[in-house]
Write a protein that holds these residues in place. Structure first.
Motif, mmCIF file in Angstrom:
data_model
loop_
_atom_site.group_PDB
_atom_site.id
_atom_site.type_symbol
_atom_site.label_atom_id
_atom_site.label_comp_id
_atom_site.label_asym_id
_atom_site.label_seq_id
_atom_site.Cartn_x
_atom_site.Cartn_y
_atom_site.Cartn_z
ATOM 1 N N LEU A 1 0.814 -1.214 0.000
ATOM 2 C CA LEU A 1 0.000 0.000 0.000
ATOM 3 C C LEU A 1 0.847 1.262 0.000
ATOM 4 O O LEU A 1 0.322 2.363 -0.223
ATOM 5 C CB LEU A 1 -0.929 -0.007 1.214
ATOM 6 C CG LEU A 1 -1.987 -1.115 1.230
ATOM 7 C CD1 LEU A 1 -2.801 -1.068 2.506
ATOM 8 C CD2 LEU A 1 -2.900 -1.002 0.011
ATOM 9 N N ALA A 2 2.131 1.141 0.250
ATOM 10 C CA ALA A 2 3.025 2.301 0.160
ATOM 11 C C ALA A 2 3.477 2.547 -1.273
ATOM 12 O O ALA A 2 4.150 3.545 -1.540
ATOM 13 C CB ALA A 2 4.244 2.084 1.059
ATOM 14 N N SER A 3 3.090 1.664 -2.174
ATOM 15 C CA SER A 3 3.483 1.805 -3.571
ATOM 16 C C SER A 3 2.638 2.880 -4.257
ATOM 17 O O SER A 3 1.464 3.067 -3.929
ATOM 18 C CB SER A 3 3.318 0.466 -4.295
ATOM 19 O OG SER A 3 3.466 0.624 -5.681
ATOM 20 N N PRO A 4 3.199 3.571 -5.242
ATOM 21 C CA PRO A 4 2.421 4.581 -5.976
ATOM 22 C C PRO A 4 1.537 3.978 -7.069
ATOM 23 O O PRO A 4 0.753 4.710 -7.693
ATOM 24 C CB PRO A 4 3.508 5.467 -6.592
ATOM 25 C CG PRO A 4 4.669 4.546 -6.800
ATOM 26 C CD PRO A 4 4.620 3.584 -5.644
ATOM 27 N N TYR A 5 1.651 2.689 -7.314
ATOM 28 C CA TYR A 5 0.899 2.062 -8.399
ATOM 29 C C TYR A 5 -0.521 1.719 -7.952
ATOM 30 O O TYR A 5 -0.723 1.100 -6.895
ATOM 31 C CB TYR A 5 1.611 0.809 -8.890
ATOM 32 C CG TYR A 5 3.029 1.064 -9.334
ATOM 33 C CD1 TYR A 5 3.304 1.870 -10.441
ATOM 34 C CD2 TYR A 5 4.099 0.510 -8.647
ATOM 35 C CE1 TYR A 5 4.596 2.114 -10.850
ATOM 36 C CE2 TYR A 5 5.409 0.746 -9.049
ATOM 37 C CZ TYR A 5 5.652 1.543 -10.148
ATOM 38 O OH TYR A 5 6.936 1.792 -10.539
ATOM 39 N N GLU A 6 -1.499 2.111 -8.770
ATOM 40 C CA GLU A 6 -2.899 1.863 -8.431
ATOM 41 C C GLU A 6 -3.197 0.366 -8.333
ATOM 42 O O GLU A 6 -3.982 -0.062 -7.468
ATOM 43 C CB GLU A 6 -3.811 2.511 -9.474
ATOM 44 C CG GLU A 6 -5.295 2.357 -9.158
ATOM 45 C CD GLU A 6 -6.180 2.984 -10.222
ATOM 46 O OE1 GLU A 6 -5.614 3.413 -11.257
ATOM 47 O OE2 GLU A 6 -7.398 3.040 -10.030
#
Length: 257
Positions: free
Chosen positions: A175-180
């Motif tokens: 969830l810390a990733s910028p990818y949707e």
């Protein structure tokens, strides 16, 4: 003194003609046989004709050699003329191939890790969790997490709330990733956990309940989920499918006591 008779030319039918032997000059080891000279030809004429033939052969050989050498030189000049351009193209393709090779290595490694994950999943969930924590490969984890979510939705006994507590730290990284796509996968997993153990999690709250000691796993999960929500408040405002999933989680957290 003895004299030998000499036949003279004339109309004598019995006369014998004197044969003149001439050794022809040659410039090649193999010379095709020529027709014998007629009675009107002389030895000098035959030799002259033979010399002319040899000269013509030599000129033809020289011409052939010059033509072949010219073709080789022309081809060499052509290759030399484009070598710079070809070298530039080769360098460019090498750079592209280098990137493709790196991507191929990444995909091949991920494929192998997914195969190992599937084997451990079929064998023992505890070994799978240990494997995920050891490799710390978020890409592999994201690829495999939908299968775990599906198992939870199907009310499978393979997944327990204790296993979800162990998985939640990895889900936080997703969830810390910028990818949707990563956000959707991680939030769907949390929603699956909430739907499967909604009553137990709600009654446990943050400080536990009067239920047996085994309920601590529900309390641990609630605390970690609340910490995640405080650490990443932007999850409440993400658009699209991820935003809809986040609203469900936010509503659940507001009901805990």
């Amino acid at each position: 003194m003895l004299r030998f008779p000499v036949c003279r030319s004339g109309n004598n039918p019995g006369r014998v003609k004197r044969v003149v032997s001439c050794k022809r000059k040659t410039h090649h080891p193999i010379v095709a046989r020529r027709k014998p000279a007629g009675p009107g030809r002389t030895c000098d004429a035959a030799n002259k004709e033979n010399d002319m033939k040899c000269l013509q052969d030599m000129k033809q050989e020289i011409t052939d050699m010059d033509s072949w050498e010219f073709a080789l030189n022309a081809n060499k000049s052509y290759m030399t003329g484009i070598s710079g351009s070809e070298q530039a193209e080769y360098c460019t393709l090498s750079e592209l191939t280098k990137d493709h090779s790196s991507m191929t290595d990444v995909l091949y490694g991920r494929h192998l890790r997914l195969k190992v994950s599937l084997t451990l999943w079929q064998r023992n969930i505890g070994e799978l969790l240990t494997y995920f924590l050891r490799i710390q490969d978020i890409g592999v984890f994201v690829d495999f997490l939908p299968l775990i979510s599906k198992s939870i939705d199907e009310d499978s006994s393979r997944i327990t709330i204790g296993s979800c507590v162990d998985l939640l730290p990895l889900v936080k990284k997703v969830l810390a990733s910028p990818y949707e796509e990563y956000l959707i996968v991680g939030l769907k997993w949390i929603n699956s956990v909430l739907k499967s153990w909604f009553d137990e999690l709600r009654s446990s709250g943050y400080s536990g309940s009067t239920k047996p000691q085994s309920d601590k796993n529900y309390q641990f999960f609630n605390r970690q989920l609340l910490d995640l929500w405080h650490q990443q408040p932007s999850l409440r405002s993400v658009p699209g499918i991820a935003g809809d999933l986040a609203k469900v989680i936010d509503s659940f957290l507001s009901q805990l006591y």
